[in-house]
Design a protein around this motif. Structure first.
Motif, mmCIF file in Angstrom:
data_model
loop_
_atom_site.group_PDB
_atom_site.id
_atom_site.type_symbol
_atom_site.label_atom_id
_atom_site.label_comp_id
_atom_site.label_asym_id
_atom_site.label_seq_id
_atom_site.Cartn_x
_atom_site.Cartn_y
_atom_site.Cartn_z
ATOM 1 N N ALA A 108 44.229 27.379 49.551
ATOM 2 C CA ALA A 108 45.443 26.559 49.578
ATOM 3 C C ALA A 108 46.342 27.080 50.682
ATOM 4 C CB ALA A 108 46.151 26.634 48.226
ATOM 5 N N LEU A 109 47.398 26.349 50.965
ATOM 6 C CA LEU A 109 48.442 26.819 51.881
ATOM 7 C C LEU A 109 49.519 27.494 51.031
ATOM 8 C CD1 LEU A 109 48.776 23.802 54.363
ATOM 9 C CD2 LEU A 109 47.212 25.765 54.453
ATOM 10 N N HIS A 110 49.248 28.753 50.675
ATOM 11 C CA HIS A 110 50.088 29.440 49.702
ATOM 12 C C HIS A 110 51.500 29.697 50.199
ATOM 13 C CE1 HIS A 110 46.814 30.102 46.876
ATOM 14 N NE2 HIS A 110 46.063 30.517 47.862
ATOM 15 N N ASP A 111 51.717 29.643 51.514
ATOM 16 C CA ASP A 111 53.039 29.954 52.042
ATOM 17 C C ASP A 111 53.925 28.728 52.214
ATOM 18 O OD1 ASP A 111 51.270 29.086 53.986
ATOM 19 O OD2 ASP A 111 52.304 30.118 55.611
ATOM 20 N N VAL A 112 53.406 27.535 51.887
ATOM 21 C CA VAL A 112 54.232 26.329 51.957
ATOM 22 C C VAL A 112 55.072 26.261 50.679
ATOM 23 C CG1 VAL A 112 54.246 23.811 52.073
ATOM 24 C CG2 VAL A 112 52.573 25.109 53.403
ATOM 25 N N PRO A 113 56.388 26.116 50.785
ATOM 26 C CA PRO A 113 57.244 26.133 49.589
ATOM 27 C C PRO A 113 56.852 25.041 48.585
ATOM 28 C CG PRO A 113 58.566 26.368 51.573
ATOM 29 C CD PRO A 113 57.179 26.034 52.029
ATOM 30 N N ASN A 114 56.943 25.400 47.333
ATOM 31 C CA ASN A 114 56.649 24.476 46.250
ATOM 32 C C ASN A 114 57.554 23.252 46.345
ATOM 33 O OD1 ASN A 114 56.005 23.287 43.812
ATOM 34 N ND2 ASN A 114 56.177 25.161 42.619
ATOM 35 N N GLY A 115 56.954 22.060 46.205
ATOM 36 C CA GLY A 115 57.724 20.833 46.227
ATOM 37 C C GLY A 115 57.846 20.191 47.591
ATOM 38 N N THR A 116 57.263 20.810 48.631
ATOM 39 C CA THR A 116 57.312 20.242 49.977
ATOM 40 C C THR A 116 55.919 19.799 50.408
ATOM 41 O OG1 THR A 116 57.054 22.431 50.991
ATOM 42 C CG2 THR A 116 59.299 21.645 50.624
ATOM 43 N N VAL A 117 55.887 18.956 51.428
ATOM 44 C CA VAL A 117 54.630 18.377 51.895
ATOM 45 C C VAL A 117 53.839 19.391 52.721
ATOM 46 C CG1 VAL A 117 53.609 16.565 53.316
ATOM 47 C CG2 VAL A 117 55.592 16.046 51.878
ATOM 48 N N TRP A 118 52.549 19.464 52.479
ATOM 49 C CA TRP A 118 51.668 20.278 53.310
ATOM 50 C C TRP A 118 51.442 19.538 54.624
ATOM 51 C CZ3 TRP A 118 47.077 22.674 50.108
ATOM 52 C CH2 TRP A 118 47.594 23.422 49.042
ATOM 53 N N PRO A 119 51.863 20.099 55.761
ATOM 54 C CA PRO A 119 51.721 19.389 57.033
ATOM 55 C C PRO A 119 50.256 19.197 57.419
ATOM 56 C CG PRO A 119 53.306 21.195 57.202
ATOM 57 C CD PRO A 119 52.587 21.371 55.905
ATOM 58 N N ALA A 120 49.960 18.049 57.998
ATOM 59 C CA ALA A 120 48.585 17.734 58.389
ATOM 60 C C ALA A 120 48.051 18.736 59.390
ATOM 61 C CB ALA A 120 48.527 16.320 58.955
ATOM 62 N N ASP A 121 48.898 19.218 60.319
ATOM 63 C CA ASP A 121 48.396 20.162 61.318
ATOM 64 C C ASP A 121 48.067 21.515 60.705
ATOM 65 O OD1 ASP A 121 51.100 20.701 60.826
ATOM 66 O OD2 ASP A 121 51.515 21.319 62.889
ATOM 67 N N ARG A 122 48.828 21.909 59.683
ATOM 68 C CA ARG A 122 48.520 23.177 58.996
ATOM 69 C C ARG A 122 47.211 23.064 58.233
ATOM 70 N NH1 ARG A 122 52.733 26.287 57.294
ATOM 71 N NH2 ARG A 122 51.059 27.610 56.442
#
Length: 386
Positions: free
Chosen positions: A30-44
């Protein structure tokens, strides 16, 4: 089965090269460093997928897209957070990552009271001790009304347990319970933990179940449109903690969730360790009943102790899980559906060099390598003999 391995990203002590050498084909991350409740960016997402594929592996399952606490409590504005969750799913599916594991456990993800419990052979494992949990709840957290949740003998045992702990041991217990375990969605201070618990006052199991149904009504159509499948993880442990409701613990819970959206898109992560903690759960029967909705497998074994509310992580072919029977049901379902279900050897004992290295709690390299090897052997034998 499609043999996979959990990876916590570039900071994980177990590298992608290690994972490939262990015999896994896929990575669960997963993208563990993306804050909870925000969109996972497509480029990431694309960058993470490229990193995994450059190592000769496949990003087989997302574990997990965190479900914000406001969604679980039905707080004002939960719809916007659900839509952000759905957009993350969309971005993942369009990148080719289409199996989405998530959980709906209130406040805490999986909970343990000891991360380095030593077994007779000198190996170490994760453990959940109900008396230690009660000691934390009653005398460290000092949750209002907690005493009503425990019988008198448990309270007395918890008092004795707490009194015997040093200040450092009390802090270690608190940190283990609420400071965030691997893959957990949140980490709390004691005061913040009390506040989060208070947000569930009066909600109850039916309220939480209703909020899950509302969430699914919003995201299942998105998953279906994008060709993705949802796989809810069971409660761990599968019973109420800290007065919080649990709604993914039993076969009846699975039936209620399946009825919320009668489509294979609305499915399950079947975790043998989590469901196996309860003696009233018949794991092979539960799997077979909902087999067409199982999209992801966590294969591990737990061992209930003399105190039946306490347990520890057992070796993958030991404990209270009949793993051979489970694998036989899985192989039969894969043949019926013509699929290879992604699995991972969940958790593992610290053994050999694991004991002398820093590793993510529950996720040592050699202990999981042993588990994967054993599970692959069982699968091969079952496939040849049936």
């Amino acid at each position: 089965m499609f043999h996979s391995w959990r990876w916590f990203g570039p900071a994980d002590p177990v590298t992608l090269s290690d994972i490939r050498q262990a015999g896994a084909l896929g990575v669960v991350t997963a993208l563990h460093d993306v804050p909870n409740g925000t969109v996972w960016p497509a480029d990431r997402i694309a960058a993470r997928k490229a990193e995994v594929e450059a190592a000769g592996l496949v990003w087989s399952v997302v574990e997990s897209i965190p479900v914000h606490e406001d969604i679980k409590t039905g707080a004002p504005g939960w719809e916007e957070k659900a839509d952000a969750w759905a957009q993350s799913l969309t971005n993942l599916a369009r990148a080719g990552v289409k199996t989405i594991c998530y959980n709906f456990m209130p406040v805490l993800d999986w909970t343990r009271t000891d991360l380095v419990h030593e077994l007779e052979d000198g190996s170490r494992c994760l453990r959940f001790d109900q008396t230690a949990l009660a000691a934390f709840d009653l005398f460290i957290l000092e949750r209002e009304g907690a005493a009503a949740d425990y019988p008198a003998e448990r309270i007395a045992a918890a008092r004795a347990h707490f009194d015997a702990l040093s200040q450092a041991a009390r802090q270690c217990l608190a940190d283990t319970v609420i400071a965030g375990l691997p893959g957990s969605e949140e980490s709390y201070s004691l005061s913040a933990f009390r506040e989060r618990l208070a947000a569930y006052d009066g909600l109850g199991a039916e309220g939480l179940r209703g909020n899950l149904a509302a969430f699914l009504a919003r995201i299942v159509p998105v998953a279906a449109r994008e060709g993705a499948v949802l796989a809810i993880h069971p409660d761990d442990p599968p019973r109420p903690l800290f007065g919080l409701p649990r709604i993914v613990s039993t076969v009846d819970d699975m039936a209620a969730i399946a009825a919320m959206a009668d489509t294979p898109v609305n499915g399950f992560t079947f975790c043998t360790g989590s469901y196996g903690v309860r003696p009233d759960n018949d794991l092979p029967a539960m799997f077979s009943r909902f087999a067409d909705k199982v999209h992801f497998l966590h294969l591990r074994a737990t061992k209930r102790e003399q105190d039946p509310q306490s347990f520890h992580e057992a070796a993958h072919l030991a404990g209270d899980v009949d793993m051979v029977a489970m694998v036989a049901r899985i192989v039969a379902e894969e043949r019926r559906r013509g699929v290879s279900l992604p699995m991972r050897p969940d958790h593992g004992h610290q053994i050999l060099e694991d004991l002398r290295k820093t590793s993510t709690p529950g996720y040592p390299a050699i202990g999981r390598l042993r588990g994967l090897a054993e599970l692959r052997g069982v699968e091969h034998a079952v496939a040849v003999l049936t």
